[in-house]
Design a protein around this motif. Structure first.
Motif, PDB file in Angstrom:
ATOM      1  N   HIS A  12       0.904  -1.250  -0.136  1.00 19.91           N
ATOM      2  CA  HIS A  12       0.136   0.077   0.046  1.00 19.91           C
ATOM      3  C   HIS A  12       0.929   1.187  -0.140  1.00 19.91           C
ATOM      4  CE1 HIS A  12      -2.693   2.907   2.167  1.00 19.91           C
ATOM      5  NE2 HIS A  12      -3.557   2.536   1.245  1.00 19.91           N
ATOM      6  N   VAL A  13       0.790   1.980  -1.049  1.00 18.97           N
ATOM      7  CA  VAL A  13       1.541   3.285  -1.292  1.00 18.97           C
ATOM      8  C   VAL A  13       0.862   4.419  -0.848  1.00 18.97           C
ATOM      9  CG1 VAL A  13       3.361   4.552  -2.683  1.00 18.97           C
ATOM     10  CG2 VAL A  13       3.129   2.137  -2.829  1.00 18.97           C
ATOM     11  N   VAL A  14       1.296   5.393  -0.152  1.00 18.61           N
ATOM     12  CA  VAL A  14       0.570   6.678   0.024  1.00 18.61           C
ATOM     13  C   VAL A  14       1.469   7.783   0.106  1.00 18.61           C
ATOM     14  CG1 VAL A  14      -0.749   8.214   1.757  1.00 18.61           C
ATOM     15  CG2 VAL A  14      -1.453   5.537   1.478  1.00 18.61           C
ATOM     16  N   TYR A  15       1.432   8.716  -0.572  1.00 15.79           N
ATOM     17  CA  TYR A  15       2.132   9.999  -0.842  1.00 15.79           C
ATOM     18  C   TYR A  15       1.685  11.376   0.165  1.00 15.79           C
ATOM     19  CZ  TYR A  15       4.451  14.190  -2.276  1.00 15.79           C
ATOM     20  OH  TYR A  15       5.145  15.524  -1.955  1.00 15.79           O
ATOM     21  N   GLY A  20       5.713  15.598   2.999  1.00 15.09           N
ATOM     22  CA  GLY A  20       6.917  15.344   1.994  1.00 15.09           C
ATOM     23  C   GLY A  20       7.316  14.058   2.247  1.00 15.09           C
ATOM     24  N   GLN A  21       6.348  13.095   2.397  1.00 12.44           N
ATOM     25  CA  GLN A  21       6.774  11.743   2.743  1.00 12.44           C
ATOM     26  C   GLN A  21       5.933  10.838   1.794  1.00 12.44           C
ATOM     27  OE1 GLN A  21       7.166  10.872   6.920  1.00 12.44           O
ATOM     28  NE2 GLN A  21       5.676   9.123   6.561  1.00 12.44           N
ATOM     29  N   LEU A  22       6.601   9.709   1.579  1.00  7.87           N
ATOM     30  CA  LEU A  22       6.214   8.640   0.689  1.00  7.87           C
ATOM     31  C   LEU A  22       6.161   7.437   1.702  1.00  7.87           C
ATOM     32  CD1 LEU A  22       5.211   7.459  -2.213  1.00  7.87           C
ATOM     33  CD2 LEU A  22       7.692   6.804  -2.438  1.00  7.87           C
ATOM     34  N   THR A  23       4.960   6.571   2.027  1.00 11.53           N
ATOM     35  CA  THR A  23       4.828   5.614   3.026  1.00 11.53           C
ATOM     36  C   THR A  23       4.342   4.402   2.109  1.00 11.53           C
ATOM     37  OG1 THR A  23       4.145   7.067   4.744  1.00 11.53           O
ATOM     38  CG2 THR A  23       3.742   4.731   5.142  1.00 11.53           C
ATOM     39  N   GLY A  24       5.208   3.080   2.166  1.00 14.44           N
ATOM     40  CA  GLY A  24       4.928   1.939   1.664  1.00 14.44           C
ATOM     41  C   GLY A  24       4.706   0.987   2.812  1.00 14.44           C
ATOM     42  N   ARG A  25       3.522   0.308   2.853  1.00 14.18           N
ATOM     43  CA  ARG A  25       3.077  -0.542   4.035  1.00 14.18           C
ATOM     44  C   ARG A  25       3.176  -1.767   3.337  1.00 14.18           C
ATOM     45  NH1 ARG A  25       2.582   2.214   8.669  1.00 14.18           N
ATOM     46  NH2 ARG A  25       1.795   4.279   8.474  1.00 14.18           N
ATOM     47  N   TRP A  26       3.904  -2.678   3.597  1.00 15.49           N
ATOM     48  CA  TRP A  26       3.797  -4.344   3.098  1.00 15.49           C
ATOM     49  C   TRP A  26       2.697  -4.800   3.680  1.00 15.49           C
ATOM     50  CZ3 TRP A  26       6.241  -5.746  -0.969  1.00 15.49           C
ATOM     51  CH2 TRP A  26       7.399  -5.135  -1.350  1.00 15.49           C
ATOM     52  N   LEU A  27       1.708  -5.381   2.933  1.00 19.82           N
ATOM     53  CA  LEU A  27       0.656  -6.077   3.648  1.00 19.82           C
ATOM     54  C   LEU A  27       0.654  -7.627   4.046  1.00 19.82           C
ATOM     55  CD1 LEU A  27      -1.914  -4.449   1.062  1.00 19.82           C
ATOM     56  CD2 LEU A  27      -1.138  -3.769   3.150  1.00 19.82           C
ATOM     57  N   ARG A  43       9.804   3.201  -6.181  1.00 21.23           N
ATOM     58  CA  ARG A  43      10.622   3.837  -7.037  1.00 21.23           C
ATOM     59  C   ARG A  43       9.918   5.021  -7.721  1.00 21.23           C
ATOM     60  NH1 ARG A  43      13.144   4.085 -11.921  1.00 21.23           N
ATOM     61  NH2 ARG A  43      15.414   4.770 -11.973  1.00 21.23           N
ATOM     62  N   GLN A  44       8.833   4.134  -8.613  1.00 23.07           N
ATOM     63  CA  GLN A  44       8.203   4.911  -9.545  1.00 23.07           C
ATOM     64  C   GLN A  44       7.319   6.241  -9.002  1.00 23.07           C
ATOM     65  OE1 GLN A  44       5.771   1.784 -11.246  1.00 23.07           O
ATOM     66  NE2 GLN A  44       7.138   1.758 -13.075  1.00 23.07           N
ATOM     67  N   ALA A  45       6.769   5.774  -7.619  1.00 20.66           N
ATOM     68  CA  ALA A  45       5.957   6.947  -7.158  1.00 20.66           C
ATOM     69  C   ALA A  45       6.821   7.884  -6.544  1.00 20.66           C
ATOM     70  CB  ALA A  45       5.306   6.029  -5.636  1.00 20.66           C
ATOM     71  N   ALA A  46       8.044   7.566  -6.029  1.00 23.57           N
ATOM     72  CA  ALA A  46       9.033   8.691  -5.630  1.00 23.57           C
ATOM     73  C   ALA A  46       9.433   9.682  -6.561  1.00 23.57           C
ATOM     74  CB  ALA A  46      10.128   7.988  -4.993  1.00 23.57           C
ATOM     75  N   LEU A  47       9.724   8.879  -7.946  1.00 23.35           N
ATOM     76  CA  LEU A  47      10.217   9.804  -9.192  1.00 23.35           C
ATOM     77  C   LEU A  47       8.937  10.681  -9.499  1.00 23.35           C
ATOM     78  CD1 LEU A  47      12.439   7.125 -11.070  1.00 23.35           C
ATOM     79  CD2 LEU A  47      12.934   9.261  -9.493  1.00 23.35           C
ATOM     80  N   HIS A  48       7.695  10.226  -9.356  1.00 29.78           N
ATOM     81  CA  HIS A  48       6.500  10.825  -9.874  1.00 29.78           C
ATOM     82  C   HIS A  48       6.479  11.913  -8.901  1.00 29.78           C
ATOM     83  CE1 HIS A  48       2.447  11.584 -11.259  1.00 29.78           C
ATOM     84  NE2 HIS A  48       2.085  11.723 -10.167  1.00 29.78           N
ATOM     85  N   HIS A  49       6.363  11.778  -7.620  1.00 24.10           N
ATOM     86  CA  HIS A  49       6.318  12.804  -6.725  1.00 24.10           C
ATOM     87  C   HIS A  49       7.483  13.672  -6.204  1.00 24.10           C
ATOM     88  CE1 HIS A  49       2.102  11.407  -6.063  1.00 24.10           C
ATOM     89  NE2 HIS A  49       2.665  10.209  -5.675  1.00 24.10           N
TER      90      HIS A  49
END
Length: 137
Positions: A12-15, A20-27, A43-49
């Motif tokens: 689960h990815v949330v920006y 100014g934080q990207l959170t990834g929660r392994w389910l 990586r894609q989310a970090a580059l996008h944001h």
């Protein structure tokens, strides 16, 4: 909070633009292919944001038979930092037993280098660590 379009069935990815934080929660525990797919999504989310502050919650990944931590810290994170062209600060939330099982000296980021990471069992402490490193904005 709604998941980012970069979320996967395992991560689960949330920006959070306010932090100014990207959170990834392994389910759940994952296969090696799912591990790589999840980190590719981050990586894609970090580059996008344009986001270099990450919180990765690994507490639900109880199967640690993969060589994930070494690959993430020695190969993956430096490559993401290069792609971002900015410092990368990552904190991992882990279970206490897992943290105790890690060797004292792990390969990884040099102090003051462009990639910094830390491991925490407490989410508040992890967020405080990230907040202290977030770019002023």
């Amino acid at each position: 909070m709604l998941p980012d379009p970069f979320s996967t069935p395992c991560l689960h990815v949330v920006y959070r633009p306010d932090l100014g934080q990207l959170t990834g929660r392994w389910l759940r525990s994952v296969t090696e292919a799912e591990l790589h797919a999840g980190y590719t999504a981050l990586r894609q989310a970090a580059l996008h944001h344009g986001c270099g502050c990450w919180l990765i919650d690994s507490r639900r990944r109880t199967n640690r038979s993969l060589n994930g931590p070494e690959w993430v810290t020695t190969d993956f994170l430096p490559a993401v930092q290069q792609a971002l062209g900015a410092p990368l600060h990552v904190c991992f939330l882990v279970l206490p037993d897992y943290l105790r099982s890690l060797p004292d000296a792990l390969p990884g980021a040099a102090a003051g280098g462009p990639v910094q990471f830390a491991r925490f069992v407490d989410e508040g402490a992890a967020n405080a660590w990230l907040a202290a490193r977030a770019p002023a904005g």
